[in-house]
Design a protein around this motif. Structure first.
Motif, PDB file in Angstrom:
ATOM      1  N   TYR A   1      57.323 -27.557   0.997  1.00 58.53           N
ATOM      2  CA  TYR A   1      58.051 -28.057   2.154  1.00 58.53           C
ATOM      3  C   TYR A   1      58.083 -29.584   2.186  1.00 58.53           C
ATOM      4  O   TYR A   1      59.152 -30.192   2.272  1.00 58.53           O
ATOM      5  N   GLU A   2      56.909 -30.183   2.068  1.00 50.70           N
ATOM      6  CA  GLU A   2      56.818 -31.635   2.198  1.00 50.70           C
ATOM      7  C   GLU A   2      57.625 -32.376   1.132  1.00 50.70           C
ATOM      8  O   GLU A   2      58.256 -33.381   1.403  1.00 50.70           O
ATOM      9  N   SER A   3      57.566 -31.862  -0.084  1.00 51.32           N
ATOM     10  CA  SER A   3      58.184 -32.603  -1.180  1.00 51.32           C
ATOM     11  C   SER A   3      59.688 -32.315  -1.311  1.00 51.32           C
ATOM     12  O   SER A   3      60.333 -32.820  -2.233  1.00 51.32           O
ATOM     13  N   THR A   4      60.231 -31.547  -0.413  1.00 57.21           N
ATOM     14  CA  THR A   4      61.675 -31.349  -0.398  1.00 57.21           C
ATOM     15  C   THR A   4      62.319 -32.352   0.550  1.00 57.21           C
ATOM     16  O   THR A   4      61.871 -32.497   1.684  1.00 57.21           O
ATOM     17  N   THR A   5      63.346 -33.051   0.084  1.00 59.52           N
ATOM     18  CA  THR A   5      63.996 -34.047   0.941  1.00 59.52           C
ATOM     19  C   THR A   5      65.335 -33.523   1.447  1.00 59.52           C
ATOM     20  O   THR A   5      65.947 -32.649   0.834  1.00 59.52           O
ATOM     21  N   ILE A   6      65.755 -34.101   2.555  1.00 61.28           N
ATOM     22  CA  ILE A   6      67.046 -33.749   3.125  1.00 61.28           C
ATOM     23  C   ILE A   6      68.143 -33.988   2.083  1.00 61.28           C
ATOM     24  O   ILE A   6      69.087 -33.220   1.971  1.00 61.28           O
ATOM     25  N   GLU A   7      67.990 -35.074   1.352  1.00 61.66           N
ATOM     26  CA  GLU A   7      68.986 -35.436   0.339  1.00 61.66           C
ATOM     27  C   GLU A   7      69.152 -34.307  -0.688  1.00 61.66           C
ATOM     28  O   GLU A   7      70.261 -33.965  -1.078  1.00 61.66           O
ATOM     29  N   GLN A   8      68.034 -33.741  -1.103  1.00 59.77           N
ATOM     30  CA  GLN A   8      68.086 -32.640  -2.060  1.00 59.77           C
ATOM     31  C   GLN A   8      68.830 -31.435  -1.481  1.00 59.77           C
ATOM     32  O   GLN A   8      69.695 -30.857  -2.134  1.00 59.77           O
ATOM     33  N   ILE A   9      68.454 -31.084  -0.262  1.00 64.16           N
ATOM     34  CA  ILE A   9      69.104 -29.940   0.389  1.00 64.16           C
ATOM     35  C   ILE A   9      70.605 -30.180   0.467  1.00 64.16           C
ATOM     36  O   ILE A   9      71.411 -29.332   0.078  1.00 64.16           O
ATOM     37  N   ALA A  10      70.968 -31.365   0.954  1.00 63.83           N
ATOM     38  CA  ALA A  10      72.387 -31.704   1.079  1.00 63.83           C
ATOM     39  C   ALA A  10      73.073 -31.657  -0.278  1.00 63.83           C
ATOM     40  O   ALA A  10      74.227 -31.236  -0.391  1.00 63.83           O
ATOM     41  N   GLY A  11      72.347 -32.100  -1.310  1.00 60.18           N
ATOM     42  CA  GLY A  11      72.905 -32.084  -2.658  1.00 60.18           C
ATOM     43  C   GLY A  11      73.277 -30.692  -3.116  1.00 60.18           C
ATOM     44  O   GLY A  11      74.355 -30.477  -3.669  1.00 60.18           O
ATOM     45  N   VAL A  12      72.405 -29.733  -2.882  1.00 56.66           N
ATOM     46  CA  VAL A  12      72.656 -28.350  -3.298  1.00 56.66           C
ATOM     47  C   VAL A  12      73.875 -27.764  -2.579  1.00 56.66           C
ATOM     48  O   VAL A  12      74.721 -27.114  -3.177  1.00 56.66           O
ATOM     49  N   VAL A  13      73.944 -28.026  -1.264  1.00 57.48           N
ATOM     50  CA  VAL A  13      75.035 -27.467  -0.458  1.00 57.48           C
ATOM     51  C   VAL A  13      76.312 -28.284  -0.637  1.00 57.48           C
ATOM     52  O   VAL A  13      77.389 -27.860  -0.235  1.00 57.48           O
ATOM     53  N   ASP A  14      76.163 -29.462  -1.240  1.00 59.83           N
ATOM     54  CA  ASP A  14      77.288 -30.364  -1.453  1.00 59.83           C
ATOM     55  C   ASP A  14      77.897 -30.873  -0.150  1.00 59.83           C
ATOM     56  O   ASP A  14      79.108 -30.794   0.083  1.00 59.83           O
TER      57      ASP A  14
ATOM     58  N   SER B   1      77.081 -34.243   2.845  1.00 58.09           N
ATOM     59  CA  SER B   1      76.366 -35.505   2.969  1.00 58.09           C
ATOM     60  C   SER B   1      75.111 -35.275   3.810  1.00 58.09           C
ATOM     61  O   SER B   1      75.086 -34.407   4.672  1.00 58.09           O
ATOM     62  N   PRO B   2      74.071 -36.062   3.558  1.00 59.46           N
ATOM     63  CA  PRO B   2      72.832 -35.917   4.341  1.00 59.46           C
ATOM     64  C   PRO B   2      73.104 -36.006   5.841  1.00 59.46           C
ATOM     65  O   PRO B   2      72.460 -35.326   6.633  1.00 59.46           O
ATOM     66  N   ARG B   3      74.070 -36.850   6.197  1.00 56.56           N
ATOM     67  CA  ARG B   3      74.393 -37.000   7.613  1.00 56.56           C
ATOM     68  C   ARG B   3      74.817 -35.678   8.237  1.00 56.56           C
ATOM     69  O   ARG B   3      74.493 -35.389   9.392  1.00 56.56           O
ATOM     70  N   THR B   4      75.551 -34.891   7.481  1.00 54.85           N
ATOM     71  CA  THR B   4      76.051 -33.616   8.000  1.00 54.85           C
ATOM     72  C   THR B   4      74.914 -32.630   8.246  1.00 54.85           C
ATOM     73  O   THR B   4      74.978 -31.817   9.169  1.00 54.85           O
ATOM     74  N   PHE B   5      73.882 -32.713   7.416  1.00 55.26           N
ATOM     75  CA  PHE B   5      72.719 -31.847   7.638  1.00 55.26           C
ATOM     76  C   PHE B   5      72.243 -31.941   9.079  1.00 55.26           C
ATOM     77  O   PHE B   5      71.990 -30.932   9.735  1.00 55.26           O
TER      78      PHE B   5
END
Lengths: 205, 205
Positions: free
Chosen positions: A28-41, A43-47
């Motif tokens: 959990y800790e080592s996962t970043t919002i940026e990574q999640i957003a990257g997979v879903v394609d 922007s981090p802002r949209t997350f």
DNA sequence: ATGACTTGTGTCAGTCTGTGACAGGAAGGT
DNA sequence: ACCTTCCTGTCACAGACTGACACAAGTCAT
């Protein structure tokens, strides 16, 4: 339902699944919002337009469970002892899980395993659920016919009930499966009701 | 005690007091580490060498209380029912507060008021206390002669006890003063013990 | 379909928390 | 004085969020 809303729901689930998989894979800790957003394609802002933060994703089922708990309590007869109503709420939450789609069940089990690996999340769930707890206390006090601020017992009833809930749902267990969780849940409810003195939750403040 | 340690203790208290005053003045959320560091005239980096974060300052007494709780439980006779021991721990925490210096009492009361204004902090305290709760459960299970992972009752005993603790300490109250808190604490302990069926915490798993 | 209107999205810039690395300085012991 | 240890500030940086703005995509008329 229009195209817009369908698209939103799809994105919502895509984020949820991507986040869950990343959490399980690399923690959990080592996962970043940026990574999640990257997979879903996206922007981090949209997350942040779908979830308030990382823990919101991890504690989605808590929010849902709390809503069911509140609804169930409100729908129980007004002359039922409050703690009994809350235990019914607990059963309703469990039943809702058992009735959910296989996809949602899989998501829930992933989250459940996440809690075992990240105990800090359990604490965060309490932080997030503080508002629900407050509203539950108000409801209990209303049913008891007293003001919440002046009635310790209303607070204690809710505190004991949510304690039982956490013991049933969140304590580490060897086998993580729906039947096992349902069994533990039932055992916890039984144990809690057996441990309390009959009538304890209907006395005067 | 050397000059070095005295200096450290002084800085520690200076940070604590500065933070507390800022929290009370302008709210917890809107106070930044930079501001606190500015008042104490240290670098923000140094703040983190004394406290792990903003909530560490706000929940300092929780850490202290949890330590007392663990110690007290360990020092109680092994044949005492576990919940009774935990309630003794609760009294010990209260007594320690009553015995503290006027300065510490003032700090505690400021923190106590802070909790009323920022309910999220109560949740965070649970998150922070998760480790203590785990260790308490281990201790209770050991006394009961069972393994913690296989004994729901050990979990429930600790959960109920910490619930009572939170009700006694953290529920909003009109008058925030040491005597009022002590009174509420005693009332909560009494109420909790009265609500539970005698012998509930000494049964087989 | 073409227009106007609403709503979701990306980009950008910025704040705040928290951490690792390094260098200089103060305290402690000899 | 000398060397060691520990504390501190500076710098650099990552990650979680937030507000503002412009643009694009969905919606609903006519």
């Amino acid at each position: 339902m229009g195209l817009r809303e369908r698209k939103k729901e799809k994105t919502r689930l895509a984020i949820l699944d991507a986040a869950l998989d990343l959490f399980v894979e690399q923690g959990y800790e080592s996962t970043t919002i940026e990574q999640i957003a990257g997979v879903v394609d996206i922007s981090p802002r949209t997350f942040f337009r779908y979830f308030t933060g990382k823990d919101h994703v991890a504690l989605l089922f808590h929010d849902h469970g709390e809503a069911i708990l509140l609804e169930t309590f409100a729908s129980r007869p007004a002359d039922e002892p409050p703690f009994t109503s809350l235990m019914h709420g607990m059963r309703a939450v469990m039943q809702d899980l058992l009735d959910s789609t296989p996809e949602d069940t899989a998501r829930f089990l992933k989250l459940r395993r996440l809690l075992d690996d990240n105990p800090q999340l359990v604490g965060r769930s309490v932080a997030r659920g503080a508002e629900t707890e407050r509203r539950l206390t108000e409801a209990v006090a209303a049913r008891r016919g007293v003001a919440a601020e002046e009635d310790l017992l209303s607070h204690l009833i809710v505190a004991f009930a949510t304690s039982a809930m956490r013991v049933g749902f969140e304590c580490p267990m060897t086998e993580v499966s729906m039947p096992a969780i349902a069994r533990r849940m039932a055992a916890t409810i039984e144990l809690a009701e057996r441990s309390l003195r009959p009538g304890w939750d209907v006395e005067a403040g």
